[in-house]
Design a protein around this motif. Sequence first.
Motif, PDB file in Angstrom:
ATOM      1  N   ILE A  55       5.780   0.719   7.557  1.00 43.61           N
ATOM      2  CA  ILE A  55       5.759  -0.460   6.683  1.00 43.61           C
ATOM      3  C   ILE A  55       4.486  -0.479   5.842  1.00 43.61           C
ATOM      4  N   GLY A  56       4.671  -0.504   4.529  1.00 44.75           N
ATOM      5  CA  GLY A  56       3.550  -0.397   3.603  1.00 44.75           C
ATOM      6  C   GLY A  56       2.979  -1.730   3.167  1.00 44.75           C
ATOM      7  N   PHE A  57       2.653  -2.580   4.129  1.00 42.02           N
ATOM      8  CA  PHE A  57       1.987  -3.855   3.844  1.00 42.02           C
ATOM      9  C   PHE A  57       0.812  -4.007   4.792  1.00 42.02           C
ATOM     10  N   TYR A  58      -0.367  -4.252   4.227  1.00 40.99           N
ATOM     11  CA  TYR A  58      -1.500  -4.703   5.021  1.00 40.99           C
ATOM     12  C   TYR A  58      -1.526  -6.226   5.007  1.00 40.99           C
ATOM     13  N   GLY A  59      -1.991  -6.801   6.102  1.00 41.70           N
ATOM     14  CA  GLY A  59      -2.149  -8.244   6.152  1.00 41.70           C
ATOM     15  C   GLY A  59      -3.369  -8.614   6.962  1.00 41.70           C
ATOM     16  N   THR A  62       0.837  -1.196   0.000  1.00 42.28           N
ATOM     17  CA  THR A  62       0.000   0.000   0.000  1.00 42.28           C
ATOM     18  C   THR A  62       0.871   1.244   0.000  1.00 42.28           C
ATOM     19  N   GLY A  63       0.312   2.323  -0.494  1.00 44.98           N
ATOM     20  CA  GLY A  63       0.965   3.622  -0.399  1.00 44.98           C
ATOM     21  C   GLY A  63       0.322   4.499   0.649  1.00 44.98           C
ATOM     22  N   ASP A  64      -0.447   3.892   1.578  1.00 45.15           N
ATOM     23  CA  ASP A  64      -1.177   4.683   2.568  1.00 45.15           C
ATOM     24  C   ASP A  64      -0.270   5.396   3.559  1.00 45.15           C
ATOM     25  N   PHE A  65       0.950   4.923   3.739  1.00 49.98           N
ATOM     26  CA  PHE A  65       1.795   5.460   4.805  1.00 49.98           C
ATOM     27  C   PHE A  65       2.963   6.293   4.287  1.00 49.98           C
ATOM     28  N   ALA A  66       3.166   6.288   2.997  1.00 51.30           N
ATOM     29  CA  ALA A  66       4.238   7.089   2.395  1.00 51.30           C
ATOM     30  C   ALA A  66       4.032   7.102   0.890  1.00 51.30           C
ATOM     31  N   ASP A  67       4.584   8.105   0.233  1.00 47.45           N
ATOM     32  CA  ASP A  67       4.544   8.162  -1.230  1.00 47.45           C
ATOM     33  C   ASP A  67       5.575   7.180  -1.761  1.00 47.45           C
ATOM     34  N   LYS A 120      10.360  -2.109 -14.666  1.00 47.02           N
ATOM     35  CA  LYS A 120      11.371  -2.822 -15.454  1.00 47.02           C
ATOM     36  C   LYS A 120      11.366  -4.322 -15.170  1.00 47.02           C
ATOM     37  N   ALA A 121      10.500  -4.750 -14.274  1.00 47.52           N
ATOM     38  CA  ALA A 121      10.448  -6.159 -13.870  1.00 47.52           C
ATOM     39  C   ALA A 121       9.390  -6.901 -14.673  1.00 47.52           C
ATOM     40  N   SER A 122       9.277  -8.194 -14.382  1.00 47.44           N
ATOM     41  CA  SER A 122       8.318  -9.026 -15.111  1.00 47.44           C
ATOM     42  C   SER A 122       6.886  -8.819 -14.648  1.00 47.44           C
ATOM     43  N   ALA A 123       6.692  -8.041 -13.571  1.00 43.88           N
ATOM     44  CA  ALA A 123       5.346  -7.704 -13.103  1.00 43.88           C
ATOM     45  C   ALA A 123       5.409  -6.335 -12.440  1.00 43.88           C
ATOM     46  N   THR A 124       4.379  -5.524 -12.642  1.00 41.44           N
ATOM     47  CA  THR A 124       4.340  -4.199 -12.039  1.00 41.44           C
ATOM     48  C   THR A 124       3.807  -4.289 -10.613  1.00 41.44           C
ATOM     49  N   LEU A 125       4.133  -3.276  -9.812  1.00 39.89           N
ATOM     50  CA  LEU A 125       3.653  -3.194  -8.437  1.00 39.89           C
ATOM     51  C   LEU A 125       2.465  -2.239  -8.403  1.00 39.89           C
ATOM     52  N   ASN A 126       1.337  -2.725  -7.913  1.00 42.79           N
ATOM     53  CA  ASN A 126       0.098  -1.964  -7.912  1.00 42.79           C
ATOM     54  C   ASN A 126      -0.344  -1.738  -6.469  1.00 42.79           C
ATOM     55  N   LEU A 127      -0.022  -0.565  -5.939  1.00 39.70           N
ATOM     56  CA  LEU A 127      -0.350  -0.239  -4.554  1.00 39.70           C
ATOM     57  C   LEU A 127      -1.855   0.016  -4.439  1.00 39.70           C
ATOM     58  N   ARG A 128      -2.430  -0.454  -3.339  1.00 39.83           N
ATOM     59  CA  ARG A 128      -3.869  -0.251  -3.123  1.00 39.83           C
ATOM     60  C   ARG A 128      -4.118   0.222  -1.703  1.00 39.83           C
ATOM     61  N   ALA A 129      -5.172   1.011  -1.551  1.00 37.80           N
ATOM     62  CA  ALA A 129      -5.534   1.564  -0.254  1.00 37.80           C
ATOM     63  C   ALA A 129      -6.241   0.515   0.593  1.00 37.80           C
TER      64      ALA A 129
END
Length: 265
Positions: A254-258, A193-198, A208-217
């Motif tokens: 830390i920008g991970f929800y679980g 997530t990008g909820d805690f920082a840009d 540039k990787a084989s998969a893009t990162l898609n941040l979600r709220a």
Amino acid sequence: MTQYGFRTEEIDTSRPHPARIYDYLLGGKDNYEVDQRAGDELAAAAPEARIGLRANRAFLQRAVRYVVGSGVRQILDVGTGLPTSPNVHETAEAVASDVRIAYVDNDPIVNAHANALISRSGPTSVVLADLRDPLAIVNHPDVRRVIDFDEPVALLLVAVVHFLTNADNPRQVVATLRDALPVGSFLVLSHATGDFADRRDAQAVYNKASATLNLRARAEVERFFDGFELVEPGLAQVPFWRPDGPPPARSGEIGFYGGVGRRNG
């Protein structure tokens, strides 16, 4: 010519792969220079990246102990992150020796490493498949060999759904997997997530990787648990989901929800 169901020309070592970046940042050895460069760029763009990934891995281990301790004896781990140790089977077997596990990853190189570590004749299977085709996962013979979908299953989608774009329809992907699970099953999911920082600079590393990162709220991540009842404490930053010790420094960044949800109907 094929390898594990993929044409050899599809095995791309020229671009970083999320599983191998993850392995590198966790201190693993199954990665390449291209992954190491991407990992260093990611850590520069998001200084908490390494502690975030470690916290995410610790969340995975606590969640696995929780679902196995709740009586589940089957785990379907999609986007496995193998061979970083401790793995899901190591964590699960520390709680109960009779847990059956199907690992799924879409990287043939990760798949090859996993097969070298795990016997395919035992209660664990390693499957090359893509989360974007969830029916191919649940119908795969090597998944069906170890997973009985008439009995409760713990579905692990840990740090993987954020590699699906909105065009991939991730809510439908998760719902398709959910609908294959009987009552009493669990969903273990974490998501960037990008909820805690840009973190747009961190996202750019994955362009540039084989998969893009898609941040979600938070609200978007919670919707992946439709059809499940979240267990306490609900959706949380990963260091704060049932911690078994003091959270690491800078946990608030830390920008991970679980979360862990139980299917009740």
